[in-house]
Design an enzyme around this catalytic site. Structure first.
Site, PDB file in Angstrom:
ATOM      1  N   TYR A 183      -2.251  -0.539  10.988  1.00  0.00           N
ATOM      2  CA  TYR A 183      -2.053  -1.020   9.497  1.00  0.00           C
ATOM      3  C   TYR A 183      -0.986  -0.824   8.921  1.00  0.00           C
ATOM      4  O   TYR A 183      -0.443  -1.736   8.221  1.00  0.00           O
ATOM      5  CB  TYR A 183      -3.545  -0.710   9.108  1.00  0.00           C
ATOM      6  CG  TYR A 183      -3.348  -1.079   7.541  1.00  0.00           C
ATOM      7  CD1 TYR A 183      -3.486  -2.474   6.767  1.00  0.00           C
ATOM      8  CD2 TYR A 183      -3.182  -0.139   6.556  1.00  0.00           C
ATOM      9  CE1 TYR A 183      -3.458  -2.752   5.461  1.00  0.00           C
ATOM     10  CE2 TYR A 183      -3.414  -0.410   5.118  1.00  0.00           C
ATOM     11  CZ  TYR A 183      -3.375  -1.659   4.542  1.00  0.00           C
ATOM     12  OH  TYR A 183      -3.203  -2.124   3.242  1.00  0.00           O
TER      13      TYR A 183
ATOM     14  N   LYS B 234       2.269  -3.058   7.270  1.00  0.00           N
ATOM     15  CA  LYS B 234       2.450  -3.459   5.754  1.00  0.00           C
ATOM     16  C   LYS B 234       3.865  -2.969   5.626  1.00  0.00           C
ATOM     17  O   LYS B 234       4.370  -3.634   4.908  1.00  0.00           O
ATOM     18  CB  LYS B 234       1.392  -2.794   4.921  1.00  0.00           C
ATOM     19  CG  LYS B 234      -0.017  -3.111   4.812  1.00  0.00           C
ATOM     20  CD  LYS B 234      -0.122  -4.462   4.362  1.00  0.00           C
ATOM     21  CE  LYS B 234       0.058  -4.529   2.982  1.00  0.00           C
ATOM     22  NZ  LYS B 234      -0.318  -6.062   2.591  1.00  0.00           N
TER      23      LYS B 234
ATOM     24  N   THR C 263       0.819  -1.179   0.068  1.00  0.00           N
ATOM     25  CA  THR C 263       0.165   0.002   0.082  1.00  0.00           C
ATOM     26  C   THR C 263       0.761   1.151   0.135  1.00  0.00           C
ATOM     27  O   THR C 263       2.074   1.189   0.457  1.00  0.00           O
ATOM     28  CB  THR C 263      -0.957  -0.082   1.343  1.00  0.00           C
ATOM     29  OG1 THR C 263      -1.508   1.149   1.372  1.00  0.00           O
ATOM     30  CG2 THR C 263       0.012  -0.338   2.412  1.00  0.00           C
ATOM     31  N   ASP C 264       0.351   2.385  -0.452  1.00  0.00           N
ATOM     32  CA  ASP C 264       0.888   3.625  -0.435  1.00  0.00           C
ATOM     33  C   ASP C 264       1.005   4.109   1.064  1.00  0.00           C
ATOM     34  O   ASP C 264       1.928   5.097   1.398  1.00  0.00           O
ATOM     35  CB  ASP C 264       0.280   4.674  -1.168  1.00  0.00           C
ATOM     36  CG  ASP C 264      -1.146   4.947  -0.963  1.00  0.00           C
ATOM     37  OD1 ASP C 264      -1.708   4.324  -0.058  1.00  0.00           O
ATOM     38  OD2 ASP C 264      -1.772   5.666  -1.571  1.00  0.00           O
ATOM     39  N   GLU C 265       0.434   3.545   2.027  1.00  0.00           N
ATOM     40  CA  GLU C 265       0.113   4.101   3.289  1.00  0.00           C
ATOM     41  C   GLU C 265       1.595   3.854   4.048  1.00  0.00           C
ATOM     42  O   GLU C 265       1.818   4.558   5.069  1.00  0.00           O
ATOM     43  CB  GLU C 265      -0.802   3.542   4.219  1.00  0.00           C
ATOM     44  CG  GLU C 265      -2.331   3.708   3.406  1.00  0.00           C
ATOM     45  CD  GLU C 265      -3.537   3.619   4.359  1.00  0.00           C
ATOM     46  OE1 GLU C 265      -3.135   3.483   5.534  1.00  0.00           O
ATOM     47  OE2 GLU C 265      -4.681   3.618   3.873  1.00  0.00           O
TER      48      GLU C 265
HETATM   49  P1  NAD Z   1      -9.709  -7.416   1.845  1.00  0.00           P
HETATM   50  O1  NAD Z   1      -9.796  -7.182   3.624  1.00  0.00           O
HETATM   51  O2  NAD Z   1     -10.932  -7.244   1.133  1.00  0.00           O
HETATM   52  O3  NAD Z   1      -9.139  -8.928   1.804  1.00  0.00           O
HETATM   53  C1  NAD Z   1      -8.176  -9.602   2.621  1.00  0.00           C
HETATM   54  C2  NAD Z   1      -8.358 -11.222   2.363  1.00  0.00           C
HETATM   55  O4  NAD Z   1      -7.431 -11.815   2.973  1.00  0.00           O
HETATM   56  C3  NAD Z   1      -9.818 -11.758   2.951  1.00  0.00           C
HETATM   57  O5  NAD Z   1     -10.190 -12.804   1.715  1.00  0.00           O
HETATM   58  C4  NAD Z   1      -9.303 -12.584   4.203  1.00  0.00           C
HETATM   59  O6  NAD Z   1     -10.208 -13.405   4.231  1.00  0.00           O
HETATM   60  C5  NAD Z   1      -7.972 -12.881   3.821  1.00  0.00           C
HETATM   61  N1  NAD Z   1      -6.985 -13.076   5.135  1.00  0.00           N
HETATM   62  C6  NAD Z   1      -6.916 -12.241   6.214  1.00  0.00           C
HETATM   63  N2  NAD Z   1      -6.071 -12.841   6.770  1.00  0.00           N
HETATM   64  C7  NAD Z   1      -5.504 -14.062   6.453  1.00  0.00           C
HETATM   65  C8  NAD Z   1      -4.836 -14.905   6.817  1.00  0.00           C
HETATM   66  N3  NAD Z   1      -4.270 -14.932   8.063  1.00  0.00           N
HETATM   67  N4  NAD Z   1      -4.463 -16.083   6.018  1.00  0.00           N
HETATM   68  C9  NAD Z   1      -5.168 -15.931   4.888  1.00  0.00           C
HETATM   69  N5  NAD Z   1      -6.266 -15.371   4.403  1.00  0.00           N
HETATM   70  C10 NAD Z   1      -6.276 -14.097   5.209  1.00  0.00           C
HETATM   71  O7  NAD Z   1      -8.378  -6.760   1.379  1.00  0.00           O
HETATM   72  P2  NAD Z   1      -8.198  -6.020  -0.041  1.00  0.00           P
HETATM   73  O8  NAD Z   1      -8.716  -4.555  -0.034  1.00  0.00           O
HETATM   74  O9  NAD Z   1      -8.713  -6.743  -1.144  1.00  0.00           O
HETATM   75  O10 NAD Z   1      -6.574  -5.725   0.264  1.00  0.00           O
HETATM   76  C11 NAD Z   1      -5.939  -6.701  -0.377  1.00  0.00           C
HETATM   77  C12 NAD Z   1      -4.229  -6.340  -0.120  1.00  0.00           C
HETATM   78  O11 NAD Z   1      -4.063  -5.259  -0.994  1.00  0.00           O
HETATM   79  C13 NAD Z   1      -3.757  -6.193   1.267  1.00  0.00           C
HETATM   80  O12 NAD Z   1      -2.499  -6.693   1.373  1.00  0.00           O
HETATM   81  C14 NAD Z   1      -3.863  -4.821   1.162  1.00  0.00           C
HETATM   82  O13 NAD Z   1      -3.155  -4.320   2.017  1.00  0.00           O
HETATM   83  C15 NAD Z   1      -3.423  -4.381  -0.154  1.00  0.00           C
HETATM   84  N6  NAD Z   1      -3.894  -3.186  -0.509  1.00  0.00           N
HETATM   85  C16 NAD Z   1      -5.545  -2.612  -0.566  1.00  0.00           C
HETATM   86  C17 NAD Z   1      -5.532  -1.596  -0.955  1.00  0.00           C
HETATM   87  C18 NAD Z   1      -7.133  -1.077  -1.102  1.00  0.00           C
HETATM   88  O14 NAD Z   1      -7.259   0.022  -1.488  1.00  0.00           O
HETATM   89  N7  NAD Z   1      -8.172  -1.887  -0.541  1.00  0.00           N
HETATM   90  C19 NAD Z   1      -4.745  -0.585  -1.663  1.00  0.00           C
HETATM   91  C20 NAD Z   1      -3.350  -1.069  -1.584  1.00  0.00           C
HETATM   92  C21 NAD Z   1      -3.059  -2.229  -1.231  1.00  0.00           C
HETATM   93  O1  DAU Z   2      -4.212   3.744   0.280  1.00  0.00           O
HETATM   94  C1  DAU Z   2      -4.430   2.603   0.164  1.00  0.00           C
HETATM   95  C2  DAU Z   2      -5.240   2.063   1.311  1.00  0.00           C
HETATM   96  O2  DAU Z   2      -6.668   2.523   1.274  1.00  0.00           O
HETATM   97  C3  DAU Z   2      -5.238   0.703   1.718  1.00  0.00           C
HETATM   98  O3  DAU Z   2      -3.956   0.175   1.913  1.00  0.00           O
HETATM   99  C4  DAU Z   2      -6.116  -0.001   2.681  1.00  0.00           C
HETATM  100  O4  DAU Z   2      -6.114  -1.314   2.603  1.00  0.00           O
HETATM  101  C5  DAU Z   2      -7.629   0.758   2.267  1.00  0.00           C
HETATM  102  O5  DAU Z   2      -8.464   0.233   3.305  1.00  0.00           O
HETATM  103  C6  DAU Z   2      -7.530   2.046   2.240  1.00  0.00           C
HETATM  104  O6  DAU Z   2      -7.464   2.978   3.445  1.00  0.00           O
HETATM  105  P1  DAU Z   2      -8.067   4.038   3.705  1.00  0.00           P
HETATM  106  O7  DAU Z   2      -8.034   4.307   5.038  1.00  0.00           O
HETATM  107  O8  DAU Z   2      -7.663   5.219   2.818  1.00  0.00           O
HETATM  108  O9  DAU Z   2      -9.599   3.578   3.275  1.00  0.00           O
HETATM  109  P2  DAU Z   2     -11.124   3.885   3.759  1.00  0.00           P
HETATM  110  O10 DAU Z   2     -12.126   3.460   2.738  1.00  0.00           O
HETATM  111  O11 DAU Z   2     -11.243   3.295   5.118  1.00  0.00           O
HETATM  112  O12 DAU Z   2     -11.062   5.583   3.965  1.00  0.00           O
HETATM  113  C7  DAU Z   2     -10.860   6.463   2.810  1.00  0.00           C
HETATM  114  C8  DAU Z   2     -10.871   7.719   3.639  1.00  0.00           C
HETATM  115  O13 DAU Z   2     -12.127   8.072   4.021  1.00  0.00           O
HETATM  116  C9  DAU Z   2     -10.114   7.898   4.710  1.00  0.00           C
HETATM  117  O14 DAU Z   2      -9.524   9.457   4.560  1.00  0.00           O
HETATM  118  C10 DAU Z   2     -11.104   7.879   5.956  1.00  0.00           C
HETATM  119  C11 DAU Z   2     -12.435   8.445   5.265  1.00  0.00           C
HETATM  120  N1  DAU Z   2     -13.553   7.907   5.733  1.00  0.00           N
HETATM  121  C12 DAU Z   2     -13.544   6.374   5.964  1.00  0.00           C
HETATM  122  C13 DAU Z   2     -14.651   5.937   6.316  1.00  0.00           C
HETATM  123  C14 DAU Z   2     -14.833   4.217   6.425  1.00  0.00           C
HETATM  124  C15 DAU Z   2     -14.790   8.467   6.254  1.00  0.00           C
HETATM  125  O15 DAU Z   2     -14.500   9.727   5.840  1.00  0.00           O
HETATM  126  N2  DAU Z   2     -15.829   7.970   6.643  1.00  0.00           N
HETATM  127  C16 DAU Z   2     -15.945   6.754   6.904  1.00  0.00           C
HETATM  128  O16 DAU Z   2     -17.137   6.055   7.246  1.00  0.00           O
END
Ligand code: NAD
Ligand code: DAU
Length: 373
Positions: free
Chosen positions: A178, A182, A153-155
């Site tokens: 989180y 990562k 992630t970019d975080e």
């Molecule tokens: P998600 O939470 O939707 O899915 C995570 C999956 O991992 C789920 O299916 C869960 O059951 C599985 N999991 C969790 N713990 C586990 C374990 N101990 N063993 C096996 N499986 C397990 O997540 P996502 O949003 O699809 O993100 C996927 C990956 O991409 C993550 O590594 C996240 O850090 C990264 N990522 C997400 C975003 C985003 O915006 N969602 C952006 C950048 C990177």
């Molecule tokens: O940047 C990549 C990341 O983006 C991933 O690594 C994470 O897995 C993914 O969950 C996401 O993280 P964020 O914290 O940015 O996503 P989230 O959807 O939780 O929140 C997006 C923005 O919106 C954040 O600034 C918080 C805000 N927010 C979130 C929720 C859930 C609100 O204002 N209200 C809300 O109810």
């Protein structure tokens, strides 16, 4: 793509399931999903590519018949379980691993960091060990072709001010449990490359959105709250900026990096779609005003509620994707404006997917609030 047999950890999650659908449907690859099925794992997201959640999910490697004429296998297992991971590698014989399994929600990491450390840090280390053991059994050619790709992630880079972008050289400065977990996992992946020679790749992506997104995250939460007529919680003033990427554009980047990326390298993924959170919420409201007008004629924006901010809330994320674009030729197919409309329409058309989650797993309650002295 050169490689054809993939292990995808976290393949029942949001991004993992999009990747698996692409690998199976478009690239005709053979995939072993390894997923623990936590609250965030939704195997129904793989129905489109033929998974029958009632019949096809096995907990033991020996119960999976990899000689069967099918392209999708599902092992319900924890990545922390190094023995089961090693058995999966030995039996399935992958050409590459896409490692996505993780605890992914920042708000949940504030409420309970332990599971984030266990899965994201220990789990990644254990998976690396299992992959390394398998890799050492391969021929020299197969060793050279093998890839362990970590989806990050970019975080990890922390937060930006009003200007600037994250590049691959930006120092790590994570703020939430989180993002710290990562960051740790990224360091572990680099350590396994530098120390043991495992051919690894890391991608650091910005915020994804699209179909099958678990409704704890901003965009699906807002869509479902609109449909329920519930308040739309905007943290703080809604001024925080995220850089949004349609999930299939992320998947395309992941496959390109897997095929053409240089081992040991990191690639940032993002499509220059910066929006404040308030802009995102207002956009969703306007699209729903058009596609599903409220019966009383009022606007969805009237539901917006400014609520207490997220502790440690990063102000702004923005990716510089120059390396991925110039070295590997990646280009996103969607802008935020086209992708968000498709996404809202998808949620309107697919309540079979989200309604059981909404009713049985997570109904939209606020997460991640703590008292700080
Ligand atoms: P998600 O939470 O939707 O899915 C995570 C999956 O991992 C789920 O299916 C869960 O059951 C599985 N999991 C969790 N713990 C586990 C374990 N101990 N063993 C096996 N499986 C397990 O997540 P996502 O949003 O699809 O993100 C996927 C990956 O991409 C993550 O590594 C996240 O850090 C990264 N990522 C997400 C975003 C985003 O915006 N969602 C952006 C950048 C990177
Ligand atoms: O940047 C990549 C990341 O983006 C991933 O690594 C994470 O897995 C993914 O969950 C996401 O993280 P964020 O914290 O940015 O996503 P989230 O959807 O939780 O929140 C997006 C923005 O919106 C954040 O600034 C918080 C805000 N927010 C979130 C929720 C859930 C609100 O204002 N209200 C809300 O109810």
């Amino acid at each position: 793509m050169m490689t054809k047999r993939f292990i995808v950890t976290g393949g029942a999650g949001f991004i993992g399931s999009a990747l698996v659908r692409h690998l199976v449907r478009d690239l005709e690859a053979t995939v072993l999903v390894v997923d623990k099925l936590t609250y965030a794992g939704v195997p129904e997201s793989l129905k489109e590519v033929g998974l029958d959640p009632a019949a096809d999910i096995q907990s033991e490697v020996a119960a999976l018949d990899f000689t069967a004429p099918r392209r999708l296998f599902f092992l319900k297992a924890d990545i922390c379980d190094v023995e089961r991971m090693s058995a999966a590698f030995a039996a399935f014989h992958p050409d590459a691993v896409f490692h996505l399994a993780a605890e992914s929600h920042v708000d949940r990491s504030i409420d309970g960091p332990g599971e984030f450390i266990r899965t994201n840090v220990t789990g990644t280390a254990n998976l690396l060990q299992a992959a390394l053991g398998y890799w050492r059994t391969l021929s020299a050619d197969a060793q050279e072709a093998f890839r362990f790709q970590h989806i990050s992630t970019d975080e990890v880079y922390g937060t930006l001010g009003e200007t600037g972008f994250f590049t691959e050289k930006t120092p790590y400065s994570p703020h939430s449990p989180y993002s710290a977990s990562k960051a740790a996992s990224d360091h572990l992946v680099r350590a396994w490359a530098d120390t043991y020679g495992l051919p690894t790749l890391i991608t650091n992506c910005s915020n994804n959105y699209g179909p099958y997104h678990f409704p704890e995250k901003l965009i699906p939460l807002i869509i479902l709250n609109c449909l329920d007529g519930k308040p739309l919680p905007v943290y703080g003033k809604g001024a925080n900026v995220r850089d949004w990427l349609y999930v299939d554009d992320h998947v395309a980047a992941l496959c390109l990096v897997n095929e053409k990326g240089a081992p040991g390298e990191t690639y940032n993924v993002g499509g220059h779609n910066e929006r404040t959170n308030l802009e995102v919420v207002q956009t969703v409201c306007r699209i729903l005003d058009e596609l599903r007008p409220r019966p009383d004629g009022s606007k969805y924006e009237s539901l917006i509620a400014f609520v207490a901010d997220r502790p440690g809330h990063d102000l702004r994320y923005a990716i510089d994707p120059t390396k991925l674009m110039t070295e590997l030729g990646w280009k996103p197919a969607r802008t935020f404006d086209t992708g968000i409309r498709e996404t809202v329409q998808w949620y309107l058309d697919n309540d079979w997917w989200w309604r059981p989650i909404h009713e049985q797993k997570y109904a939209g309650q606020r997460l991640g609030t703590i008292k700080r002295n």
